[in-house]
Write an enzyme that holds these catalytic residues in place. Structure first.
Site, PDB file in Angstrom:
ATOM      1  N   MET A 180      -3.963   4.794  -0.948  1.00  0.00           N
ATOM      2  CA  MET A 180      -4.771   5.322   0.153  1.00  0.00           C
ATOM      3  C   MET A 180      -5.759   6.370  -0.334  1.00  0.00           C
ATOM      4  SD  MET A 180      -4.104   3.683   2.891  1.00  0.00           S
ATOM      5  CE  MET A 180      -4.731   4.636   4.268  1.00  0.00           C
ATOM      6  N   VAL A 196       0.847  -1.200   0.000  1.00  0.00           N
ATOM      7  CA  VAL A 196       0.000   0.000   0.000  1.00  0.00           C
ATOM      8  C   VAL A 196       0.876   1.241   0.000  1.00  0.00           C
ATOM      9  CG1 VAL A 196      -1.656   1.332   1.370  1.00  0.00           C
ATOM     10  CG2 VAL A 196      -1.862  -1.158   1.270  1.00  0.00           C
ATOM     11  N   CYS A 197       0.495   2.227  -0.817  1.00  0.00           N
ATOM     12  CA  CYS A 197       1.152   3.535  -0.721  1.00  0.00           C
ATOM     13  C   CYS A 197       0.104   4.624  -0.912  1.00  0.00           C
ATOM     14  CB  CYS A 197       2.285   3.664  -1.727  1.00  0.00           C
ATOM     15  SG  CYS A 197       1.728   3.863  -3.419  1.00  0.00           S
ATOM     16  N   ALA A 198       0.539   5.855  -1.125  1.00  0.00           N
ATOM     17  CA  ALA A 198      -0.413   6.962  -1.178  1.00  0.00           C
ATOM     18  C   ALA A 198      -1.309   6.900  -2.408  1.00  0.00           C
ATOM     19  CB  ALA A 198       0.330   8.294  -1.129  1.00  0.00           C
TER      20      ALA A 198
END
Lengths: 75, 375
Positions: free
Chosen positions: B100, B72-74
């Site tokens: 996200m 998961v990242c931005a």
């Protein structure tokens, strides 16, 4: 500010600004300053965190007309 | 090995089903500690992607062999890079599509219940941010309450179930998220209702939401009764729907109560908050099912993913409803408050129609968890 090199990372999305910064930084001597231009908002917190974790110093940053500019001194 | 995207919808199902899985979050540490994908059985590892540029060998041992791994990242870019690197090392991982940013915008519709004379009540659970919004449907007509800015989700849902949106309400002027109410009302020619005491500075026309002005949905007898319940804001209004549900806005939550300070008037509004919770709500039936505008922690989710509890149960169990001493209550809701939500002043101005930021700016404004409650 006397930047030894200017990196244009405008229009690049994460993770490219950091990938390019890391590469450009490797070509500098300790104490020299890299100036980075980026448009990805995420670069703000990521460059700060990356500098800190890599022992570099984020000397200054500005934001003008959606262009983020950073000056990082190699540690 | 190919790297597969996993959608926010799939993650939402995993969270609701309390599945055990592993998240490798590659955002920087501040972002991760501020907010993340929450779930009861999620295990986390947070290593910023920029610490992995030279390779992922060092973290391989920290990744489980027996659980699904989601990177998961931005916004997804960095998670794809890291997932590719892990894949090159022979590991099977997926990445969160849209990152996200997408998680913050995902809405999961859950049916809360049927209405007595026919019709249904749906809750839209915004898992990434804790916002809850509602659609009341009867006889081909729908009312929306506290809609988020992801307006297409509601419009598509209404179309899918064959309902026409007739009324759009906001229980109060929101400070933690951008309301989609006005936009939906404009798109559907529905009426947009706001409590007048919260709307004194708004730059658009609205219907004044006042106690005593009951609103009917459909041709049956689904009645939406506004109940003036100030405290979080001066105009905060709850709804009693079908004599069975209490939509409590940001006044009463499952495990906490509203905070009175987001307009800078904590001292002025704390008395209103106490009166609403300890007098007005006390007079209502214990059997009402409370449906708040937020949840705070993932444990508040029921097994079906909805967030609700009977009013009588909350009076027995919610700490914020059980503080006998008024001075102590005052101290709880005005002192030691959690940090204010990100960009809450701009969000209020946007919801008043005073500023009009573009979509990307709106996303930035809403980044992070909502913080509308005190415990």
């Amino acid at each position: 500010m006397g930047a030894a090199k200017v990196l244009n990372a405008k229009g690049l999305a994460c993770p490219m600004p950091i990938v390019k910064t890391k590469k450009a930084m490797a070509e500098l001597e300790t104490g020299q300053i890299l100036e980075i231009h980026a448009t990805d908002k995420g670069a703000k917190s990521d460059l700060a965190a990356w500098s800190a974790s890599g022992g570099h110093e984020l000397v200054d940053s500005t934001e003008e007309n959606d262009v983020l500019k950073f000056w990082i001194k190699k540690g | 090995m190919p790297v597969n995207p996993i959608t926010t919808k799939e993650i939402a199902q995993k969270v609701i089903n309390k599945e055990a899985f592993f998240i490798l979050d590659v955002r920087n540490e501040d972002a991760f500690s501020d907010w993340k994908v929450e779930g009861e059985n999620i295990t986390y590892l947070n290593i910023p992607y920029f610490d992995l540029l030279d390779g992922v060998e060092e973290i391989l041992e920290q990744l489980p062999q027996d659980q699904d791994i989601v990177v998961v990242c931005a916004k997804e870019g960095s998670s794809i890079m890291v997932a590719d690197m892990l894949s090159d090392e022979g590991r099977t991982v997926s990445y969160l599509k849209g990152g996200m940013k997408a998680w913050s915008e995902h809405l999961e519709p859950v049916k809360v219940g049927n209405l007595k004379e026919g019709g249904e009540l749906y809750q839209f659970v915004r898992l990434g941010k804790g916002c809850l919004s509602y659609m009341i449907v009867s006889d081909g007509e729908a009312a929306l309450i506290d809609a988020t800015r992801m307006t297409d989700v509601y419009l598509d849902f209404a179309e899918e179930i064959g309902a026409t949106i007739k009324h759009v309400f906001d229980t109060h002027l929101h400070a933690d998220h951008i309301s989609g109410g006005r936009k939906i009302a404009e798109a559907t020619n529905a009426m947009y209702w706001l409590p007048p005491k919260d709307a004194q500075e708004v730059a658009f026309n609205y219907q004044p939401l006042e106690e005593g002005r009951d609103i009917n949905i459909g041709n049956t007898t689904i009645i939406i009764q506004p109940l003036y319940s100030p405290g979080h804001t001066i105009g905060s209004t709850s709804f009693i729907v079908d004599d069975a549900y209490l939509l409590s806005g940001d006044i009463l939550f499952i495990d906490s109560i509203g905070r009175p300070d987001l307009a800078g008037l904590a001292e002025d509004w704390v008395g209103d908050l106490r009166k609403t919770l300890y007098t007005r709500y006390k007079e209502l039936s214990d059997e009402l099912v409370v449906l708040p505008a937020h949840f705070m922690i993932i444990e508040e989710l029921n097994d079906d993913g909805s967030v609700s509890e009977k009013l009588g149960t909350l009076f027995a169990k919610n700490h914020g409803l059980n503080i006998e001493n008024e001075a102590e209550f005052r101290k709880l809701v005005t002192g030691n408050l959690p940090p204010q939500p990100n960009a809450y002043q701009e969000i209020r101005e946007m919801n008043m129609g005073k500023i009009n930021p573009d979509e990307e700016q709106q996303r930035e404004m809403e980044i992070g968890p909502n913080r509308c409650a005190v415990r």
